[in-house]
Write a protein that holds these residues in place. Structure first.
Motif, mmCIF file in Angstrom:
data_model
loop_
_atom_site.group_PDB
_atom_site.id
_atom_site.type_symbol
_atom_site.label_atom_id
_atom_site.label_comp_id
_atom_site.label_asym_id
_atom_site.label_seq_id
_atom_site.Cartn_x
_atom_site.Cartn_y
_atom_site.Cartn_z
ATOM 1 N N ARG B 73 0.845 -1.201 0.000
ATOM 2 C CA ARG B 73 0.000 0.000 0.000
ATOM 3 C C ARG B 73 0.887 1.261 0.000
ATOM 4 N NH1 ARG B 73 -1.236 -3.401 3.980
ATOM 5 N NH2 ARG B 73 -3.117 -4.690 3.930
ATOM 6 N N GLN B 75 1.594 3.705 2.199
ATOM 7 C CA GLN B 75 2.251 4.302 3.376
ATOM 8 C C GLN B 75 3.009 3.246 4.162
ATOM 9 O OE1 GLN B 75 -0.068 7.190 5.662
ATOM 10 N NE2 GLN B 75 0.495 6.129 7.543
ATOM 11 N N HIS D 154 -3.546 -5.975 11.550
ATOM 12 C CA HIS D 154 -4.372 -4.883 11.024
ATOM 13 C C HIS D 154 -5.354 -4.432 12.112
ATOM 14 C CE1 HIS D 154 -3.524 -7.828 7.759
ATOM 15 N NE2 HIS D 154 -3.113 -6.748 7.130
ATOM 16 N N GLY D 194 2.753 -3.325 8.868
ATOM 17 C CA GLY D 194 2.570 -3.412 7.412
ATOM 18 C C GLY D 194 2.262 -2.062 6.811
ATOM 19 N N THR D 195 2.168 -2.075 5.484
ATOM 20 C CA THR D 195 1.828 -0.833 4.796
ATOM 21 C C THR D 195 0.344 -0.531 4.986
ATOM 22 O OG1 THR D 195 1.367 -2.034 2.748
ATOM 23 C CG2 THR D 195 3.611 -1.222 3.049
ATOM 24 N N THR D 196 0.002 0.741 4.834
ATOM 25 C CA THR D 196 -1.395 1.157 4.985
ATOM 26 C C THR D 196 -1.774 2.113 3.866
ATOM 27 O OG1 THR D 196 -0.739 3.015 6.363
ATOM 28 C CG2 THR D 196 -1.285 0.957 7.494
ATOM 29 N N ARG D 214 1.763 -1.037 18.228
ATOM 30 C CA ARG D 214 2.362 -1.520 16.984
ATOM 31 C C ARG D 214 3.455 -2.549 17.263
ATOM 32 N NH1 ARG D 214 1.860 0.478 12.152
ATOM 33 N NH2 ARG D 214 3.975 -0.258 11.807
ATOM 34 N N ILE D 215 3.821 -3.274 16.195
ATOM 35 C CA ILE D 215 4.783 -4.356 16.369
ATOM 36 C C ILE D 215 6.142 -3.835 16.821
ATOM 37 C CG2 ILE D 215 5.695 -4.431 14.008
ATOM 38 C CD1 ILE D 215 4.714 -7.462 16.176
ATOM 39 N N GLU D 216 6.514 -2.648 16.395
ATOM 40 C CA GLU D 216 7.819 -2.106 16.811
ATOM 41 C C GLU D 216 7.824 -1.898 18.334
ATOM 42 O OE1 GLU D 216 5.937 -0.575 14.374
ATOM 43 O OE2 GLU D 216 6.993 -1.455 12.660
ATOM 44 N N PHE D 219 7.964 -5.347 20.133
ATOM 45 C CA PHE D 219 9.288 -5.973 20.220
ATOM 46 C C PHE D 219 10.217 -5.179 21.145
ATOM 47 C CE2 PHE D 219 8.577 -8.108 15.880
ATOM 48 C CZ PHE D 219 8.344 -9.333 16.462
ATOM 49 N N ASP D 249 3.918 -13.857 12.435
ATOM 50 C CA ASP D 249 4.672 -13.686 11.196
ATOM 51 C C ASP D 249 4.202 -14.700 10.155
ATOM 52 O OD1 ASP D 249 7.450 -12.338 10.222
ATOM 53 O OD2 ASP D 249 7.159 -14.330 9.364
ATOM 54 N N PRO D 259 -1.358 -11.426 4.626
ATOM 55 C CA PRO D 259 -0.184 -11.473 5.502
ATOM 56 C C PRO D 259 0.563 -10.150 5.511
ATOM 57 C CG PRO D 259 0.281 -12.548 3.419
ATOM 58 C CD PRO D 259 -1.187 -12.209 3.404
ATOM 59 N N GLU D 260 1.228 -9.912 6.637
ATOM 60 C CA GLU D 260 2.156 -8.780 6.751
ATOM 61 C C GLU D 260 3.435 -9.333 7.365
ATOM 62 O OE1 GLU D 260 1.255 -6.025 5.438
ATOM 63 O OE2 GLU D 260 -0.920 -6.171 5.407
ATOM 64 N N VAL D 261 4.542 -9.136 6.686
ATOM 65 C CA VAL D 261 5.804 -9.700 7.166
ATOM 66 C C VAL D 261 6.256 -9.000 8.442
ATOM 67 C CG1 VAL D 261 6.489 -10.334 4.837
ATOM 68 C CG2 VAL D 261 7.274 -8.167 5.791
ATOM 69 N N GLY D 262 7.088 -9.704 9.232
ATOM 70 C CA GLY D 262 7.725 -9.067 10.382
ATOM 71 C C GLY D 262 6.955 -9.166 11.679
ATOM 72 N N ALA D 266 6.297 -18.278 16.652
ATOM 73 C CA ALA D 266 5.285 -19.172 17.217
ATOM 74 C C ALA D 266 5.330 -19.213 18.743
ATOM 75 C CB ALA D 266 5.462 -20.581 16.645
ATOM 76 N N PHE D 267 6.518 -19.154 19.305
ATOM 77 C CA PHE D 267 6.614 -19.179 20.760
ATOM 78 C C PHE D 267 5.938 -17.943 21.342
ATOM 79 C CE2 PHE D 267 8.900 -18.467 24.808
ATOM 80 C CZ PHE D 267 8.636 -19.679 25.420
#
Lengths: 321, 321, 321, 321, 321, 321
Positions: B73, B75, D154, D194-196, D214-216, D219, D249, D259-262, D266-267
């Motif tokens: 996408r 952004q 998402h 992911g992208t938006t 968010r994922i950042e 982590f 992931d 899907p969105e990478v990153g 599983a753990f």
């Protein structure tokens, strides 16, 4: 220094996709070969999965592992070790099992390894399901119980399955301890996880002194700390190394029959082996690679990468009983 | 501010599975198109893998990367960057290779990029195997040697293969340094791992000043520290960015020809690019995506996600020679 | 004679794996393109599968069909026809559907084909599930009912599904007959087979005059005899050609959502189209290719091979209403 | 203590590959079954994906999840919980959707869950795409708005798609908040990445009080810290748990449509659920498992492993409205 | 009568999935082996695909063909022939190609076969792409032009590709005729089909006397009639047999790079070889098996089944120049 | 007329992808169920493959066959038969095997079928490997030898494997004849092909009177002629029907462990069963479907389509001993 005869074919000379695929492109030395006596470490396939309680397939493991192993080059990039220059390595072929007869197959395997032991060949085995380890231990530990570093998501310490069946891939180390092949106080199991039926296996482990390091503890403490403990448990006495590919997270190693999600990644899968350098390893195996569940060969490639790490530490330290 | 013509089609207007798949749903601007002169960043495919020494397939990379790129996408969710609003981006089509003639193909590629350079179009390339980078560098570095940030599991610094063959995907940066296209003191290689034939490549690197950061160092120091060093190595002078998808662990990127287990995961694969913002990037490539080894397209989707991160940092900083 | 602009790119000039994949490597002519008026036969994608009652996926059909179509060369090897030299052919892009709204999508499709009809462009459509044919027929048959040659393993003549739902991929031709878009006495359905719920569809067919040739009759009589009857049924009046890929045995075309075993092979799949030369075909479609069930692309390659056979007969005979 | 009737079949008695596959080998209790009233936690399938805007397939999710769930044993290895001994669990079958009619399907789903609620059965749902959550919430939150812990890549908070379509798998929680089914101040979304297209969703979240992690951030802060915040957001009031498999992931869970990478491994995918023990969970779902994109079943096995973790925490704490 | 040394290992003795996979479980006789001189028919791999114009991969063919060949038993069920009892057969290993240098590779191949010819070993080759046949013919036909029975969907008679490239897998037999290696009047090509660029190849064939039997003629006349003509064309003089796996319908043999739909089925694929018994075959090849496009190995299994049929007819008739 | 209770769920009421997958969507009637006595034809799974000599996997067959069977509708399109209206059909679940103990498993299976026979339930079995047929015959033929129509590519008449192992999937009918369970003069084997070790099996067949119709004879004479002979061989006395999926060409049925190329296609696979209407069939099985070798489920769908054809003829004729 190893003999020039026992060197892998270089990908610079013959592309790695070419040639009949022996383990790591080593010479194939069959039982009657006159050069068999010169072999120090023998790579052996045991294409057998009759002990599988769930999804079969590891009988095809040695074939696919050999295929993937032609991608392995001569030098360990991480440690600089060039194992084939330390000792004479060779592909000793497969033990021929009887797929429809478990006792017959176990006898064939033990006989094969009895000969290797008499020839002072240290075996590095490609299974096969995990029951494979039992007949191997019957040969290697015939004279003295061994210690064991065991990577797995399962303990394989159950008493029996399906109403009394004693020999399956869920029972080999219960049998090995009962038969005096393993010294339970020198056994450590790393990576255990997943759902369980009950605590029958872990109760047994606690009772006899087997140390279990579950995956949660593994991740919390980290590899250096965990592996230091593992080294202290097995000490310098003769030790067997058994590596079930389902120790690794099934995303990294989908080609296996009884996966448990949430395991180590591929980098960690190699690290734990490197941490075993200097141990007195009298034999090792990599089991439960099941090609029907990973036709891509990625699991096998990880499997042989692990075998190569095993080989590197085994090539540096001469085992003694 | 970019031109409204050079915007991707929104998935809200046309579902993302619909339409002829150009890179990131951008307009396709062929060489003779009158709007070519307005392009700032050009996405180019080089469907070529004749330099592959092991498993071929990257010639199919651009096709699959375009397909997967329709999932991207407008952004960047992590950084908020909207690259298509910064500069005019376009899909410039593929360079047509000659699959059976390496020198001819290299000439065709260099010619294509010579034109781009003359038009002040910054190329973001989808390979192709890694030999692709050499003819690109012959165009981009024709006037001055470039620095390079190079993500890979291999150094690609070997002298030759198969008894003297100089142009393969294992040799491009050896040639580039010999030809004066790269300034070795401004080259950093990150993620190197796996087994090796010998130390011929790393000896060369050390001799000429190329900095190699192996995967063990990468994981031990962490991304911020490693990437800070990488930035300081290339500095503010013109820099090329070359990203071999096999830098990433093959479980995350199975669609490649020479995988090495034990690499970064997908999140890290993106992080390392984000850490390059503000550099003077005159060109970039993402190479070695090999669709025959990942028909699912997951590798390609990761590949275009990496390309999008590259695009985001390139769109923010105008390169200068 | 066709215009040189409307020619596919040759694989001799640009390898077939290279380039942005339009249908058969033809130019992409979007709605506002000034050359649209010169198009004789337009290849159109309808990436839509909201009418699917079982396994979805054909919304991804046009993308994969375009990809596979770059394998098609300029000349029909069996008949010698070079369709692109007869008439101007182009890729007209996709109709954008609304995946979550069936009526809205049908309106969008009909509107798109209304324009084509007004421009005298004969459409050759890549679906999409079989409900796609209904909104197309609403455009093409707006003025007069059409005949139809229909290859399929299902009649698609059911009244409704799931307690009264009128618009699914199992009902398009029931609706088309009810709406006067098809003349049932000029409709022939070939290849019907598999298990059924009941005889509601075939009872309707018999009542209104649709001729059904089941697969057993097809194999017993042979293609020449069956196709002669089909030709006589539709005659020389305007005829639509609708080809559901599940007409073909699912071993040859696994990428579809409602397979029925025991159909024609790939050679026969082409033969039946060749037998329609000279008919007055005002439109044609190839539907139900579902890429998620055949990531290999083999089904799509067979699909575009069928589309090329359709194109060859359509290019030779100018349709008239 | 649970009833012996509501126990899964043991793999020791019947191998895990044997038998008709119900969820976790539990008894199937259909709506009219006299023992339905004794069920505490009901596992329900909603095989529906009509709200999918991109790649469809989750309608096949419940089937594959049931198949994979026969690999789940009775005890949680990490926590020791044996959920089937705490409460009566059963497989309640599937809600039958209308694949070609979104409003009809939503009504069918809400009706089904209204009955469950009236019977004091806590539902653990296997989707279906994410629109599935909306009709479930219409039943569960009919009397009072719920809090929600939402794992996803998402936000699913968009207003509409394709020019005004209000009910897709990208909009369920926008609708749920608008309809008063969720208390936005008690909603936390974890893993977004992911992208938006734009910030329409996150602007809405901020405006109404939904917390997005968010994922950042996930982590950087780590699971214990993030999940402590999540627990404090939802507190002890009634809470819904919604888990989109694309939170994980895509390498670990490839069988999904968008899907969105990153993402997490599983753990970590299991850890985040374990961190929710003791919450007042009145219902939970695991959605967006799409078998056509992972025929191997690995995604489904991870999915049911997550469902089992949900079940373990739900079985320990009786929910109250 | 053959030597007992040159017998395949029986699956009754060692299961067929066990052991290092040589061709048909025969002994591997490398160039320096003292028993090489006793070999009558040598199975050779040529893992090389640098001449491929479209999808590469056949370099991996010999490896997968060897793997699949362990499924072949000692006796032909249809004809009763036991080839290994007629003549001494052995696996002679692979010719090592240079993947990045076509002329070098051709020289290596010709040199290898020159030695075989000098040793009176009749080669049965597993390719490799179809360019492989040219350097083989340069050895076998060095003294006298050969006849050829050629099964294929393409003529491989083109002059050149990509603007003048003379050596690709689309040109080998044009070159062979130009070089006097084949007698065009004794060449028959069977199974030709698919789309074509033009008639350049068939015009050449007609001009020099090559007989082309297209697939339509093949199916219409039937195998006995067609093969009788083929036998009469090549007569009793020395003949080469070249079998491109894409002769077979791609549904039966998907693992190939340039498939053409609508070919013979697997039964017919064997029948055509059986019809060649008694001919004077001085060499044969099976080419274009491309494992990346069929990881299942089904294509390779069909390929080795065809090779076994070839071997059966070759073992019965001693070739003479 | 059958009971309304014993009807499959219609796909019009519940989409075919929904619901817990029992065989053909029939009710599951476990051993203790009070309605078991009303069952006429019982569909049974035997998930067992311990007799497999080559590639294992059929233990997973019943699971995948049930899944695929939800695609089967109520009426045979070719013959018009609606079997569920003729007799009461039900899914009787699986026989639980002991994967690691062949004799124990055989006892379990025979016991299960003894009960069925005592209840006058005619079994239609989904295997399992072909050894499954032996313990079934021990129950069904306990009182009188049966005739058998046997479709297969192998005779399964070998004496023993691996040096004397008597019970494998290559020996069941040798044992059955030795044990007096089959009348060899009323046994016909159809479709035999492929390579063989020797003639031990066919010599035995000839000696005892078993009629073998090889695939070459099958194709030459055609189905009507061959099946007329088969009918006359078994006559009107009690007959067992055993169908190994490897009878079918492996391209149509790749999911099996010991494929042999060159068999019948899917249409013929159904035809041969239809030709058996009116026979006195006291039991039938479909064996050797091996899901690990066809994750797509296509083989299983063909398998259940064959089972449905069997069911149709069995439902029309009441068997008598």
């Amino acid at each position: 220094m190893s003999d020039s005869f026992f060197q892998p074919v270089s990908g610079m000379d013959l592309p790695r996709f070419a040639g009949v695929p022996s383990f790591m492109r080593l010479p194939v030395i069959t039982p009657g070969d006159p050069r068999r006596a010169e072999v120090d470490i023998g790579l052996v396939g045991v294409p057998w999965d009759s002990g599988t309680t769930n999804r079969p397939g590891p009988r095809h493991g040695p074939r696919q592992l050999r295929d993937a192993s032609t991608m392995i080059r001569a030098q360990n990039g991480a440690t600089g070790i060039r194992p084939f220059e330390h000792v004479n390595c060779a592909d000793l072929g497969d033990v021929g099992p009887n797929p429809a007869d478990i006792p017959d197959s176990m006898t064939r395997i033990t006989n094969f390894y009895n000969v290797l032991k008499s020839q002072n060949i240290t075996p590095l085995t490609a299974g096969g399901d995990h029951l494979t380890s039992l007949p191997i231990l019957r040969a290697l530990a015939a004279d003295t119980p061994l210690g064991m570093v065991h990577f797995d998501s399962h303990t394989d310490l159950y008493h029996s399955y399906f109403g009394g069946t004693m020999y399956t891939h869920g029972t080999p180390f219960r049998r090995a301890i009962e038969e005096g092949l393993l010294d339970p106080n020198r056994v450590v199991q790393i990576g255990i996880r997943g759902t369980t039926y009950d605590n029958e296996d872990t109760d047994f482990a606690r009772a006899v002194g087997v140390r279990i390091i579950r995956i949660e503890e593994f991740f919390t403490r980290g590899i250096p700390d965990v592996m230091a403990e593992a080294r202290s448990i097995v000490g310098t006495a003769p030790t067997y190394l058994s590596y079930d590919i389902d120790f690794v997270d099934p995303t990294f190693a989908p080609g296996t029959g009884t996966p448990e999600v949430g395991g180590p990644n591929a980098f960690q899968a190699l690290q734990v082996v490197r941490a075993l350098d200097g141990l007195n390893i009298v034999g090792a195996d990599l089991v439960e690679v099941s090609p029907p569940f990973d036709a891509s060969g990625a699991t096998a490639f990880l499997g042989v990468s692990i075998m190569f790490e095993m080989l590197c530490i085994m090539a540096q330290t001469q085992p003694t009983y």
